[in-house]
Scaffold this motif. Structure first.
Motif, PDB file in Angstrom:
ATOM      1  N   HIS A  26      -7.496 -22.102  -3.328  1.00 12.38           N
ATOM      2  CA  HIS A  26      -6.851 -21.439  -2.197  1.00 12.38           C
ATOM      3  C   HIS A  26      -7.148 -22.184  -0.912  1.00 12.38           C
ATOM      4  O   HIS A  26      -7.908 -23.161  -0.900  1.00 12.38           O
ATOM      5  CB  HIS A  26      -7.366 -19.997  -2.081  1.00 12.38           C
ATOM      6  N   SER A  67      -3.983 -18.802   3.917  1.00 10.32           N
ATOM      7  CA  SER A  67      -2.913 -18.493   2.978  1.00 10.32           C
ATOM      8  C   SER A  67      -2.826 -16.984   2.780  1.00 10.32           C
ATOM      9  O   SER A  67      -3.774 -16.359   2.303  1.00 10.32           O
ATOM     10  CB  SER A  67      -3.181 -19.167   1.633  1.00 10.32           C
ATOM     11  N   SER A 108      -3.334 -15.871  -0.782  1.00  9.90           N
ATOM     12  CA  SER A 108      -4.747 -16.013  -1.157  1.00  9.90           C
ATOM     13  C   SER A 108      -5.550 -14.818  -0.663  1.00  9.90           C
ATOM     14  O   SER A 108      -6.445 -14.326  -1.356  1.00  9.90           O
ATOM     15  CB  SER A 108      -5.330 -17.304  -0.573  1.00  9.90           C
ATOM     16  N   THR A 140       0.296 -21.735  -3.553  1.00  9.21           N
ATOM     17  CA  THR A 140      -1.068 -21.249  -3.373  1.00  9.21           C
ATOM     18  C   THR A 140      -1.037 -19.723  -3.440  1.00  9.21           C
ATOM     19  O   THR A 140      -0.147 -19.102  -2.853  1.00  9.21           O
ATOM     20  CB  THR A 140      -1.607 -21.690  -1.999  1.00  9.21           C
ATOM     21  N   PRO A 141      -1.995 -19.118  -4.164  1.00  6.38           N
ATOM     22  CA  PRO A 141      -3.167 -19.689  -4.825  1.00  6.38           C
ATOM     23  C   PRO A 141      -2.940 -19.861  -6.330  1.00  6.38           C
ATOM     24  O   PRO A 141      -1.887 -19.512  -6.867  1.00  6.38           O
ATOM     25  CB  PRO A 141      -4.222 -18.608  -4.583  1.00  6.38           C
TER      26      PRO A 141
END
Length: 309
Positions: free
Chosen positions: A8, A12, A15, A53-54
């Motif tokens: 991560h 984010s 995340s 992501t993630p």
């Protein structure tokens, strides 16, 4: 069970959704920080090209998309549940709306020049250009919402969420937190990061109190891990076997055939491998990488498409 290795980066929003689930379930996890933009060589060695992501790694099994990651963490730690039985369908449906419609509305609203330093940190003009090019490549031809449209839509969504918390309900669907709360929360969290624009939340005081209550779950117990060490974990581990599980075929594709799995909305990077798992909710392909070794990469069915090579 093998360590939960989480790939991560700090700002984010998706995340943050999973980090808060770690806290909700009081889980320990290993933290691998990845670049916010391509190239991500250590990550894509594990995923086969998937770049969002993630990503969650458990030994040599790699789990993509936070909807699937949440299901994995539920299997690891069933209580407290993300899916209380009496509201499971409702919570999953609200979470899917938040992860898509609400998320992209928030993105269109917050990515204004005044808020960019709060979301991305101090970037040089070259870094800002690289970030813009990376995100443009991710979005591709997906429609883009204007700031005016996003502002009007976001206000209406905030009114609806505020109404869901009326009467002193602690969580969106009642007395218990569910996956819906975590999916809505990461959108609100990202909106709060955009400090010059976050006053739009003043119209939803119940939602602001709810967000503060959600943040109290924390992030569990994390320990930093180098990306190279995560690759070593994958090399030394054996992926899970799914030969004994029922194979749910809706595409006319048999177990063991070579396929690609690709997101259906953005970041349309296909991952190629041998199909080893096809359940009602999940696909997985086995692939071999020169750096990571043999890994199995998992995807949810919803939001992804399967094609035979």
């Amino acid at each position: 069970m093998a360590d939960l290795i989480f790939h991560h980066y700090q700002n984010s929003p998706f995340s943050e959704k999973v980090r808060l689930i770690f806290g909700f379930k009081k889980l320990a996890w290993k933290s691998v920080f990845i670049p916010p933009v391509m190239p991500k060589p250590n990550l894509t060695a594990l995923t086969g090209g998937y770049r969002r992501t993630p990503v969650l790694q458990v030994g040599a099994d790699i789990y993509c998309d936070t909807a699937l990651i949440a299901d994995v963490l539920e299997r690891v730690a069933p209580t407290p549940s993300l899916y209380p039985l009496e509201i499971e369908g409702q919570s999953r449906t609200l979470a899917q709306w938040a992860d898509a419609t609400l998320f992209w509305t928030v993105i269109a609203y917050v990515f204004q020049p005044v808020a960019m330093p709060y979301l991305l940190g101090p970037l040089t003009p070259e870094q800002m250009k690289a970030f813009g090019a990376d995100r443009a490549a991710m979005r591709g031809n997906a429609p883009r919402m204007s700031v005016g449209e996003a502002t009007g839509s976001l206000r209406e969504y905030l009114r609806r969420l505020e109404n869901m918390l009326a009467g002193g309900k602690p969580f969106l669907l009642g007395a218990q937190a569910s996956i819906a709360d975590f999916s809505v929360y990461h959108c609100v969290w990202f909106l709060q990061l955009a400090q010059p624009l976050a006053d739009i939340l003043d119209m939803a005081p119940n939602l602001k109190s709810w967000a503060a209550r959600m943040a109290e779950f924390g992030h569990g117990q994390s320990e930093k891990l180098r990306a190279e060490s995560a690759l070593e974990v994958a090399q030394e581990a054996a992926p899970a076997s799914f030969d004994d599980l029922p194979f749910v075929d809706t595409h006319g594709i048999a177990r063991g055939e070579t396929v690609t799995i690709t997101p259906t909305d953005y970041a349309l990077d296909p991952v190629e491998g041998r199909l080893v798992l096809s359940s009602d909710t999940e696909w997985a392909v086995s692939r071999t990488d020169a750096v990571a070794g043999e890994v199995v990469v998992h995807f949810p069915r919803l939001g992804f498409q399967l094609k035979k090579i």
